[in-house]
Design an enzyme around this catalytic site. Structure first.
Site, PDB file in Angstrom:
ATOM      1  N   ASN A  49       1.832   9.279   4.756  1.00  0.00           N
ATOM      2  CA  ASN A  49       2.870   8.351   4.304  1.00  0.00           C
ATOM      3  C   ASN A  49       4.257   8.940   4.504  1.00  0.00           C
ATOM      4  O   ASN A  49       5.214   8.222   4.781  1.00  0.00           O
ATOM      5  CB  ASN A  49       2.634   7.954   2.848  1.00  0.00           C
ATOM      6  CG  ASN A  49       1.538   6.907   2.755  1.00  0.00           C
ATOM      7  OD1 ASN A  49       1.233   6.230   3.745  1.00  0.00           O
ATOM      8  ND2 ASN A  49       0.926   6.779   1.596  1.00  0.00           N
ATOM      9  N   THR A  91      -0.135   7.720 -10.158  1.00  0.00           N
ATOM     10  CA  THR A  91       0.614   8.971 -10.377  1.00  0.00           C
ATOM     11  C   THR A  91       2.066   8.772  -9.948  1.00  0.00           C
ATOM     12  O   THR A  91       2.508   9.307  -8.938  1.00  0.00           O
ATOM     13  CB  THR A  91       0.021  10.071  -9.482  1.00  0.00           C
ATOM     14  OG1 THR A  91       0.009   9.550  -8.143  1.00  0.00           O
ATOM     15  CG2 THR A  91      -1.381  10.460  -9.891  1.00  0.00           C
ATOM     16  N   ARG A 125      17.051  -7.847   7.787  1.00  0.00           N
ATOM     17  CA  ARG A 125      15.709  -7.717   8.404  1.00  0.00           C
ATOM     18  C   ARG A 125      15.630  -8.407   9.758  1.00  0.00           C
ATOM     19  O   ARG A 125      14.535  -8.734  10.215  1.00  0.00           O
ATOM     20  CB  ARG A 125      14.628  -8.329   7.477  1.00  0.00           C
ATOM     21  CG  ARG A 125      14.487  -7.641   6.138  1.00  0.00           C
ATOM     22  CD  ARG A 125      13.779  -6.298   6.215  1.00  0.00           C
ATOM     23  NE  ARG A 125      13.871  -5.628   4.911  1.00  0.00           N
ATOM     24  CZ  ARG A 125      13.535  -4.373   4.692  1.00  0.00           C
ATOM     25  NH1 ARG A 125      13.117  -3.627   5.681  1.00  0.00           N
ATOM     26  NH2 ARG A 125      13.657  -3.837   3.493  1.00  0.00           N
ATOM     27  N   LYS A 154      -3.195  12.926   2.961  1.00  0.00           N
ATOM     28  CA  LYS A 154      -2.792  11.654   2.368  1.00  0.00           C
ATOM     29  C   LYS A 154      -1.273  11.584   2.178  1.00  0.00           C
ATOM     30  O   LYS A 154      -0.628  10.597   2.569  1.00  0.00           O
ATOM     31  CB  LYS A 154      -3.480  11.464   1.015  1.00  0.00           C
ATOM     32  CG  LYS A 154      -2.955  10.275   0.208  1.00  0.00           C
ATOM     33  CD  LYS A 154      -3.225   8.937   0.873  1.00  0.00           C
ATOM     34  CE  LYS A 154      -2.512   7.799   0.135  1.00  0.00           C
ATOM     35  NZ  LYS A 154      -2.741   6.476   0.765  1.00  0.00           N
ATOM     36  N   ARG A 174      -6.866   4.549   0.656  1.00  0.00           N
ATOM     37  CA  ARG A 174      -5.956   4.077   1.712  1.00  0.00           C
ATOM     38  C   ARG A 174      -5.985   2.548   1.751  1.00  0.00           C
ATOM     39  O   ARG A 174      -5.987   1.950   2.807  1.00  0.00           O
ATOM     40  CB  ARG A 174      -6.425   4.573   3.082  1.00  0.00           C
ATOM     41  CG  ARG A 174      -6.190   6.029   3.341  1.00  0.00           C
ATOM     42  CD  ARG A 174      -6.937   6.449   4.599  1.00  0.00           C
ATOM     43  NE  ARG A 174      -6.273   7.550   5.295  1.00  0.00           N
ATOM     44  CZ  ARG A 174      -6.747   8.067   6.425  1.00  0.00           C
ATOM     45  NH1 ARG A 174      -7.847   7.579   6.966  1.00  0.00           N
ATOM     46  NH2 ARG A 174      -6.108   9.059   7.022  1.00  0.00           N
ATOM     47  N   VAL A 175      -6.012   1.960   0.540  1.00  0.00           N
ATOM     48  CA  VAL A 175      -6.148   0.500   0.516  1.00  0.00           C
ATOM     49  C   VAL A 175      -4.793  -0.180   0.461  1.00  0.00           C
ATOM     50  O   VAL A 175      -3.821   0.398  -0.021  1.00  0.00           O
ATOM     51  CB  VAL A 175      -6.992   0.043  -0.695  1.00  0.00           C
ATOM     52  CG1 VAL A 175      -8.420   0.525  -0.546  1.00  0.00           C
ATOM     53  CG2 VAL A 175      -6.372   0.517  -2.003  1.00  0.00           C
ATOM     54  N   TYR A 208      -6.214  -1.709  -8.777  1.00  0.00           N
ATOM     55  CA  TYR A 208      -6.462  -2.320  -7.458  1.00  0.00           C
ATOM     56  C   TYR A 208      -7.200  -1.343  -6.543  1.00  0.00           C
ATOM     57  O   TYR A 208      -7.664  -1.711  -5.480  1.00  0.00           O
ATOM     58  CB  TYR A 208      -5.156  -2.820  -6.840  1.00  0.00           C
ATOM     59  CG  TYR A 208      -4.253  -1.780  -6.290  1.00  0.00           C
ATOM     60  CD1 TYR A 208      -3.313  -1.154  -7.105  1.00  0.00           C
ATOM     61  CD2 TYR A 208      -4.347  -1.386  -4.974  1.00  0.00           C
ATOM     62  CE1 TYR A 208      -2.487  -0.174  -6.598  1.00  0.00           C
ATOM     63  CE2 TYR A 208      -3.534  -0.402  -4.461  1.00  0.00           C
ATOM     64  CZ  TYR A 208      -2.603   0.206  -5.290  1.00  0.00           C
ATOM     65  OH  TYR A 208      -1.804   1.189  -4.782  1.00  0.00           O
ATOM     66  N   ARG A 241       5.289   8.093   7.942  1.00  0.00           N
ATOM     67  CA  ARG A 241       5.724   6.691   8.123  1.00  0.00           C
ATOM     68  C   ARG A 241       7.139   6.544   7.596  1.00  0.00           C
ATOM     69  O   ARG A 241       7.997   5.936   8.233  1.00  0.00           O
ATOM     70  CB  ARG A 241       4.781   5.747   7.387  1.00  0.00           C
ATOM     71  CG  ARG A 241       5.144   4.279   7.589  1.00  0.00           C
ATOM     72  CD  ARG A 241       4.021   3.374   7.166  1.00  0.00           C
ATOM     73  NE  ARG A 241       4.371   1.979   7.163  1.00  0.00           N
ATOM     74  CZ  ARG A 241       4.366   1.178   8.241  1.00  0.00           C
ATOM     75  NH1 ARG A 241       4.064   1.687   9.423  1.00  0.00           N
ATOM     76  NH2 ARG A 241       4.674  -0.095   8.137  1.00  0.00           N
ATOM     77  N   CYS A 259       3.953   3.650  -2.282  1.00  0.00           N
ATOM     78  CA  CYS A 259       3.340   4.696  -1.448  1.00  0.00           C
ATOM     79  C   CYS A 259       4.464   5.548  -0.857  1.00  0.00           C
ATOM     80  O   CYS A 259       4.622   6.707  -1.191  1.00  0.00           O
ATOM     81  CB  CYS A 259       2.548   4.079  -0.306  1.00  0.00           C
ATOM     82  SG  CYS A 259       1.313   2.934  -0.828  1.00  0.00           S
ATOM     83  N   GLY A 267      10.614   0.112   0.167  1.00  0.00           N
ATOM     84  CA  GLY A 267      10.122  -0.021  -1.213  1.00  0.00           C
ATOM     85  C   GLY A 267       8.644   0.328  -1.276  1.00  0.00           C
ATOM     86  O   GLY A 267       8.113   1.003  -0.398  1.00  0.00           O
TER      87      GLY A 267
HETATM   88  N1  SAJ Z   1       9.525  -0.852   6.433  1.00  0.00           N
HETATM   89  C1  SAJ Z   1      10.664  -0.753   7.243  1.00  0.00           C
HETATM   90  N2  SAJ Z   1      10.512  -0.609   8.580  1.00  0.00           N
HETATM   91  C2  SAJ Z   1       9.266  -0.534   9.159  1.00  0.00           C
HETATM   92  C3  SAJ Z   1       8.117  -0.626   8.312  1.00  0.00           C
HETATM   93  C4  SAJ Z   1       8.271  -0.784   6.955  1.00  0.00           C
HETATM   94  O1  SAJ Z   1      11.793  -0.820   6.747  1.00  0.00           O
HETATM   95  O2  SAJ Z   1       9.173  -0.419  10.382  1.00  0.00           O
HETATM   96  C5  SAJ Z   1       9.700  -0.986   4.992  1.00  0.00           C
HETATM   97  C6  SAJ Z   1       9.091  -2.263   4.456  1.00  0.00           C
HETATM   98  O3  SAJ Z   1      10.057  -3.301   4.451  1.00  0.00           O
HETATM   99  C7  SAJ Z   1       8.717  -1.866   3.040  1.00  0.00           C
HETATM  100  C8  SAJ Z   1       8.434  -0.373   3.136  1.00  0.00           C
HETATM  101  O4  SAJ Z   1       9.008   0.072   4.365  1.00  0.00           O
HETATM  102  O5  SAJ Z   1       9.823  -2.040   2.172  1.00  0.00           O
HETATM  103  C9  SAJ Z   1       6.957  -0.006   3.116  1.00  0.00           C
HETATM  104  O6  SAJ Z   1       6.326  -0.817   4.054  1.00  0.00           O
HETATM  105  P1  SAJ Z   1       4.806  -0.488   4.552  1.00  0.00           P
HETATM  106  O7  SAJ Z   1       4.514  -1.444   5.660  1.00  0.00           O
HETATM  107  O8  SAJ Z   1       4.660   0.954   4.795  1.00  0.00           O
HETATM  108  O9  SAJ Z   1       3.905  -0.956   3.336  1.00  0.00           O
HETATM  109  P2  SAJ Z   1       3.256  -0.099   2.176  1.00  0.00           P
HETATM  110  O10 SAJ Z   1       4.297   0.597   1.356  1.00  0.00           O
HETATM  111  O11 SAJ Z   1       2.323  -1.022   1.481  1.00  0.00           O
HETATM  112  O12 SAJ Z   1       2.417   1.039   2.913  1.00  0.00           O
HETATM  113  C10 SAJ Z   1       1.028   0.892   3.046  1.00  0.00           C
HETATM  114  C11 SAJ Z   1       0.474   2.290   3.073  1.00  0.00           C
HETATM  115  N3  SAJ Z   1      -0.967   2.184   2.973  1.00  0.00           N
HETATM  116  C12 SAJ Z   1      -1.610   3.022   2.123  1.00  0.00           C
HETATM  117  O13 SAJ Z   1      -1.043   3.850   1.442  1.00  0.00           O
HETATM  118  C13 SAJ Z   1      -3.065   2.855   2.109  1.00  0.00           C
HETATM  119  C14 SAJ Z   1       0.827   2.985   4.362  1.00  0.00           C
HETATM  120  O14 SAJ Z   1       0.041   4.194   4.452  1.00  0.00           O
HETATM  121  C15 SAJ Z   1       0.496   2.134   5.550  1.00  0.00           C
HETATM  122  O15 SAJ Z   1       0.928   2.818   6.731  1.00  0.00           O
HETATM  123  C16 SAJ Z   1       1.265   0.823   5.435  1.00  0.00           C
HETATM  124  O16 SAJ Z   1       0.783   0.167   4.260  1.00  0.00           O
HETATM  125  C17 SAJ Z   1       0.993  -0.068   6.631  1.00  0.00           C
HETATM  126  O17 SAJ Z   1       0.919   0.493   7.757  1.00  0.00           O
HETATM  127  O18 SAJ Z   1       0.943  -1.278   6.438  1.00  0.00           O
END
Ligand code: SAJ
Length: 454
Positions: A219, A91, A431, A215, A162-163, A10, A222, A273, A270
């Protein structure tokens, strides 16, 4: 100019398609293995083999394949015709606690690139990797396989992807792109490669190792912010107040450059990333020189602690479930439980490292009779994921909401109560999707993350 992209996943597929728009020819390299060989034929027919909707990708692939500007192949010797080769191979960490990532697939891709790379070409790693990997481990392998010296005979850089699934093409073109070379010449070559595919995104040059730290750290931060919200939610439950009131209060602290970034607590974190990038960063420090981080004795890494807090949340959901069942005079052993939500991300079918699985396994260990619903995830090894909400809810003692799918916001308390057939049905909200008072008025025993006031 001819570009090679190793790894038709992807990340690699949209990257290859976009390179084909800006350069003469692109080869998409894919191992002809049983699990992924099918992609080669689909791609050469101009079809996107990825699951889920990717706006614009089918059309773009069709266009570049028709024009013979993109060709997928398992013949890695064609790398010798490429001026630049990017590598986007996953990875994963098999066992995060010992910080040992599984670089085997990535290593194979790098070896192939080294074996066939031609003098003057550029190699770019797009995978998320441990800080120090490009300039050391990858450099060594490429020099071994090619007999050439990196930096002099070929360029080497890291340009992290960063997709996000569902927005692949848009993200590549619009997100700013970090490009980090092992030397300035490599950084400049990488800028020439990525510049043409960016629309609103800007190029951000730095060293390869700084790019790897950027990178993994973006994450890690976050994950840390989510853990901070989760810990505060646990405190609010213990103190007996509503986390969401507190969040609103904290959010109101604005103006004069004051900032507070408070995210959302939940049933867990989950995805592939956030669950792994912290460990890449930690490993990078360990490899570099862990001793030089002079934390005082007994002080652990805040980042790893954040990971542990986020990984605890599914267990906390089990504690809430037990508490609720106790109030209805039941034990978790033998209790019929409906788990709503298997994907890790609301309104998607992406269930990689889903926290729902930890909860499910813990409930199974405790002897619960648990059935799973998800509107998007249709199958999962060893788990029967149903799309029939009414059948999953029928005759249950407890309903547990794990994913914030849109349809769960519409759960009707009368309907759920009727289906469950229990006058004291338990509902656990992971949630913050339902209104507690509506369900409590209908006889439910309600518990929710951060809802110490109920
Ligand atoms: N989650 C929480 N509370 C929050 C935000 C997320 O519990 O406030 C949980 C979500 O339910 C999920 C997990 O964290 O289980 C991850 O959520 P996510 O929104 O971070 O989604 P991801 O894992 O797809 O993260 C991607 C990452 N993008 C890339 O690596 C290019 C991350 O860097 C982005 O910050 C994130 O998307 C985004 O902002 O949407």
């Amino acid at each position: 100019r001819t570009i090679g992209v190793i790894g038709m996943g992807y990340v690699g597929i949209p990257a290859g398609a976009l390179f084909a728009k800006s350069f003469e020819k692109v080869y998409g390299f894919q191992r002809d293995s049983s699990s992924s060989g099918y992609k080669i034929n689909l791609l050469n027919a101009g079809k996107n083999p990825l699951k889920g909707e990717e706006p614009g990708l089918d059309e773009l692939l069709n266009e570049v394949v028709q024009k013979k500007k993109f060709e997928c192949t398992s013949d890695f010797s064609k790398i010798s015709q490429c001026d630049a080769v990017t590598i986007a191979i996953q990875t994963p960490f098999l066992n995060p606690t010992d910080l040992i990532p599984d670089f085997s697939a990535l290593e194979e891709g790098i070896r192939q690139a080294g074996k066939y790379l031609s003098e003057g070409s550029l190699i770019v790693l797009e995978s998320t990797i441990t800080p120090g990997t490009t300039a050391n481990w990858a450099k060594k392998i490429l020099e071994e396989e090619s007999g050439l010296v990196a930096g002099r005979a070929f360029g080497l850089a890291h340009a992290p992807e960063r997709v996000m699934v569902g927005r692949l093409l848009r993200n590549i073109q619009e997100h700013d792109r970090i490009v980090g070379g092992i030397d300035d010449a490599s950084t400049n070559r990488a800028m020439e490669l990525y510049g043409p595919v960016l629309t609103s995104g800007k190029l951000i040059p730095m060293t390869a190792t700084a790019a790897e730290v950027t990178k993994t750290a973006e994450n890690t931060f976050r994950d840390l912010q989510i853990a901070a919200a989760n810990q505060l939610a646990l405190y609010c439950e213990a103190i007996g107040i509503n986390f969401y009131d507190v969040r609103k209060g904290i959010d109101s602290l604005k103006g004069d450059g004051i900032t507070r970034a408070i995210l959302w607590p939940g049933a867990g974190v989950g995805g592939h990333c956030l669950t792994k990038d912290t460990y890449h960063l930690e490993r990078g420090v360990k490899i570099a020189d862990e001793q030089s981080v002079d934390f005082p004795d007994g002080v652990e890494s805040l980042y790893v602690t954040a990971r542990h807090i986020n990984d605890f949340m599914p267990m906390h959901m089990v504690h809430l479930l037990k508490k609720g069942l106790n109030r209805s005079g039941k034990k978790i052993k033998g209790a019929r439980v409906a788990l709503l939500g298997w994907s890790f991300l609301a309104n998607t079918d992406d269930a990689r490292n889903t926290p729902s699985e930890s909860f499910y396994l813990l409930c199974m260990e405790e002897g619960a009779d648990i059935r799973v619903h998800d509107p998007w995830v249709t199958n999962w090894p060893g788990i029967d994921v149903s799309q029939d909400l009414e059948s999953v809810l029928s005759g249950v003692d407890a309903v547990v909401i794990f994913t914030g799918h849109r349809m769960y916001y519409q759960l009707d308390s009368h309907k759920v109560r009727e289906l469950s057939g229990s006058s004291r049905c338990v509902i656990i909200d992971g949630r913050n999707v339902i209104d507690p008072d509506v369900f409590i008025q209908n006889g439910f025993i309600y518990l929710g993350i951060g809802r110490g006031d109920k």
